[in-house]
Design an enzyme around this catalytic site. Structure first.
Site, PDB file in Angstrom:
ATOM      1  N   HIS A  18      48.118  46.856  39.628  1.00  0.00           N
ATOM      2  CA  HIS A  18      49.294  47.706  39.220  1.00  0.00           C
ATOM      3  C   HIS A  18      49.979  47.274  37.702  1.00  0.00           C
ATOM      4  O   HIS A  18      50.004  48.188  36.794  1.00  0.00           O
ATOM      5  CB  HIS A  18      50.262  47.825  40.133  1.00  0.00           C
ATOM      6  CG  HIS A  18      51.648  48.793  39.730  1.00  0.00           C
ATOM      7  ND1 HIS A  18      51.607  49.946  40.271  1.00  0.00           N
ATOM      8  CD2 HIS A  18      52.627  48.473  39.316  1.00  0.00           C
ATOM      9  CE1 HIS A  18      52.994  50.471  40.008  1.00  0.00           C
ATOM     10  NE2 HIS A  18      53.447  49.589  39.216  1.00  0.00           N
ATOM     11  N   GLU A  19      50.089  46.146  37.788  1.00  0.00           N
ATOM     12  CA  GLU A  19      50.680  45.368  36.471  1.00  0.00           C
ATOM     13  C   GLU A  19      49.719  45.312  35.268  1.00  0.00           C
ATOM     14  O   GLU A  19      50.102  45.298  34.543  1.00  0.00           O
ATOM     15  CB  GLU A  19      51.283  43.813  37.026  1.00  0.00           C
ATOM     16  CG  GLU A  19      52.416  43.855  37.981  1.00  0.00           C
ATOM     17  CD  GLU A  19      53.306  44.835  37.760  1.00  0.00           C
ATOM     18  OE1 GLU A  19      53.893  45.324  36.727  1.00  0.00           O
ATOM     19  OE2 GLU A  19      54.149  45.368  38.947  1.00  0.00           O
ATOM     20  N   HIS A  22      50.106  48.521  33.286  1.00  0.00           N
ATOM     21  CA  HIS A  22      51.359  48.329  32.292  1.00  0.00           C
ATOM     22  C   HIS A  22      50.874  47.538  31.268  1.00  0.00           C
ATOM     23  O   HIS A  22      51.085  47.823  30.287  1.00  0.00           O
ATOM     24  CB  HIS A  22      52.372  47.753  33.234  1.00  0.00           C
ATOM     25  CG  HIS A  22      53.047  48.632  34.031  1.00  0.00           C
ATOM     26  ND1 HIS A  22      53.364  49.923  34.098  1.00  0.00           N
ATOM     27  CD2 HIS A  22      53.648  48.375  35.436  1.00  0.00           C
ATOM     28  CE1 HIS A  22      53.779  50.428  35.000  1.00  0.00           C
ATOM     29  NE2 HIS A  22      54.158  49.670  36.157  1.00  0.00           N
TER      30      HIS A  22
END
Length: 419
Positions: A18-19, A22
Site C-alpha cells: 500500500h505504502e 504512494h
C-alpha cells in the site's frame, strides 16, 4: 509463534505494498519523500538512504509515506535565529546548523534577517562583522537541528506544488497497489496449486443418499442431465436445486464409459426455499495452466472486490452492526485459524485482506485516502484548493473518530476471543 510470524508477514506485506504505491507515484511526480514507515508509533528500526528514511514502527496498525510539504513539514527560519552555514563550491548554502554542537570546516555564522527555503531559496542576515549578507540556498541543502538532519524541500519538490492529477494519482496508488498485490497472490496460487476447472466431477457420494441409492460413484463425471449437456458444477447444482422430487436422468462418464443413472432429488429446505438435493460433495479439480492462472487472478480479485462492496452495502443499510467488525485482534485470530488449513488458504486470506484494505482506504471518509481524493475532486470542480486549515481540521476529526472506532472494535475483539 507460527501465527505471529504469519500475521506479521501478511499484514506487513499488505501495508508495505500500500505504502509502496504512494511512494512510487510520489517519486514519479518529483515529490520528496521524507519517510517510508511500516507501522505506527515509536520507531524500532530506521535506515536513511538518499533523502528518505525507512522505518519500522512499534504498532502494527498501518504505515505511512511522509511527503515534503504535507502538514507541519515546512521549514522556517524566524528573524533573530543564530545559525551556522556551510557554502559549497558555488557559494551556495548546503548545510544549515541550528545548534552550536556540530561544526564544519569553514563554517560561517549568521543572524537571520529574512529567508525563504521554499520558493526563492535564500537566507539573508548579519554575519559576524554585522554586515548584511545574502546567500542562495542549494536545492540539496541539509538542515541540522539538534543532531537531526532534514533535507530542504524546494517548492517544486513539495506535494502541494503538483497538479491535482499528480496528487490524486499519488494518493490513489496506495489502494491500487493493494488490488495489484491481491491479483499477484491469486495468480501465484493458480500457478503453484492450479486453477479450478469447475468440471462436474462427483468428489464424494454421501451414504444412503439418492445418489448412492441410484448407483453414482466417486469420480463420476456428469456430462448430461435429461439429455441436456452439463459442463460446469454450477450448472449441475442449479439443475438439481430446481428439481426437488422430480425424476432426472444423469449421463455420467465413468472411466471412459457412458452410463445412464436415473434418480429423484429429495426435497430439502434452504432458507425460505424448497430445493432438490442428491447427496454428493464437490471439490473442483485443479489444472496448472499459466494463461488460466492469469485469468484466475483477475477473476478472483474482481469477485472478492464485489463481495466486500456488497458487505459494505449491508453496513450502510443498517443490516450490519459494529459488533460484526474486527480489528487487528480479530484479524490475528482469523489468521490463526486459516494458518491451520494450509499455506494456500493463508495466501487466499492475505489476498482478501489486501482487497479489504484497498477498499476501506478508498471510502470517502476524512483521514483516509478516499477522503483526500474527495478534497481533490472539490478542488478540480472549484478551480482552487480547499483552505488548508479547514481541510486539516476535517482530517484531524476523522483521525480521532477512526481511533475511537479502532478502540471500540479492538475491545469487542478482546471480549469475543478472551472472555
Amino acid at each position: 509463534m507460527e501465527t505471529a510470524i504469519a500475521f506479521i508477514i501478511i499484514f506487513g506485506s499488505i501495508v508495505f505494498f500500500h505504502e509502496l504505491g504512494h511512494f512510487i507515484f510520489a517519486k514519479r511526480a518529483g515529490i520528496m519523500v521524507r519517510e517510508f514507515a511500516i507501522g505506527m508509533g515509536p520507531k524500532i528500526y530506521g535506515m536513511t538512504k538518499g533523502e528518505t528514511m525507512y522505518t519500522i514502527r512499534l504498532l502494527p496498525i498501518g504505515g505511512y509515506v511522509r511527503m515534503a510539504g504535507e502538514d507541519l513539514d515546512s521549514v522556517e527560519l524566524q528573524p533573530g535565529y543564530r545559525l551556522g552555514i556551510h557554502l559549497n563550491v558555488n557559494d551556495e548554502i548546503d548545510q544549515i546548523v541550528l545548534n552550536q554542537n556540530k561544526q564544519f570546516p569553514d563554517m560561517l555564522f549568521l543572524e537571520v534577517e529574512k529567508s525563504d527555503l521554499s520558493k526563492e531559496m535564500y537566507i539573508e542576515g548579519y554575519d559576524e562583522e554585522e554586515k548584511l549578507v545574502r546567500y542562495k540556498v542549494a536545492r540539496n541543502a541539509v538542515l541540522n537541528e539538534n543532531g537531526k538532519e532534514t533535507f530542504i524541500a524546494p517548492f517544486d519538490r513539495q506535494f502541494g506544488s503538483k497538479t491535482v492529477g499528480q496528487r490524486s494519482m499519488t494518493i490513489f496508488a496506495g489502494p491500487l497497489f493493494n488490488f495489484v498485490l491481491s491479483f499477484f497472490i491469486f495468480l501465484l496460487i493458480g500457478l503453484l496449486q492450479g486453477v479450478p476447472t469447475y468440471e462436474p466431477v462427483i468428489t464424494t457420494v454421501v451414504a444412503d443418499s439418492p445418489a448412492a441409492q441410484a448407483g453414482m460413484k466417486d469420480g463420476d463425471l456428469v456430462t448430461k442431465i435429461n439429455g441436456n449437456s452439463i459442463s460446469t458444477w454450477e450448472e449441475l447444482s442449479e439443475e438439481i436445486k430446481l428439481s426437488p422430487n422430480e425424476k432426472m436422468n444423469f449421463t455420467v462418464n465413468r472411466n471412459g464409459q457412458l452410463i445412464e443413472i436415473p434418480m429423484t432429488p429429495k426435497e430439502v429446505t434452504s432458507g425460505k426455499e424448497k430445493v432438490g438435493q442428491i447427496g454428493v460433495q464437490y471439490v473442483s479439480p485443479l489444472e496448472k495452466n499459466p494463461i488460466k492462472a492469469v485469468a484466475f487472478g483477475a477473476e478472483q480479485t474482481y469477485e472478492w472486490t464485489k463481495r466486500i462492496f456488497t458487505l459494505l452495502g449491508t453496513l450502510v443499510s443498517g443490516n450490519f452492526s459494529i459488533d460484526d467488525l474486527s480489528g487487528p485482534v480479530g484479524i490475528y485470530k482469523a489468521t490463526e485459524e486459516v494458518a491451520q488449513s494450509g499455506v494456500y488458504n493463508l495466501m487466499h486470506w492475505a489476498a482478501i485482506l489486501s482487497i479489504n484494505l484497498g477498499i476501506m482506504n478508498l471510502l470517502p471518509l476524512p483521514a483516509l485516502d478516499g477522503g483526500r481524493l474527495l478534497f481533490f475532486l472539490f478542488e478540480a470542480i472549484r478551480g482552487k484548493p480547499v483552505d488548508k486549515q479547514k481541510e486539516g481540521m476535517v482530517h484531524f476529526v476523522g483521525i480521532m473518530l477512526l481511533m475511537v472506532l479502532m478502540v471500540v472494535v479492538t475491545w469487542n475483539d478482546i471480549q469475543r476471543f478472551f472472555f
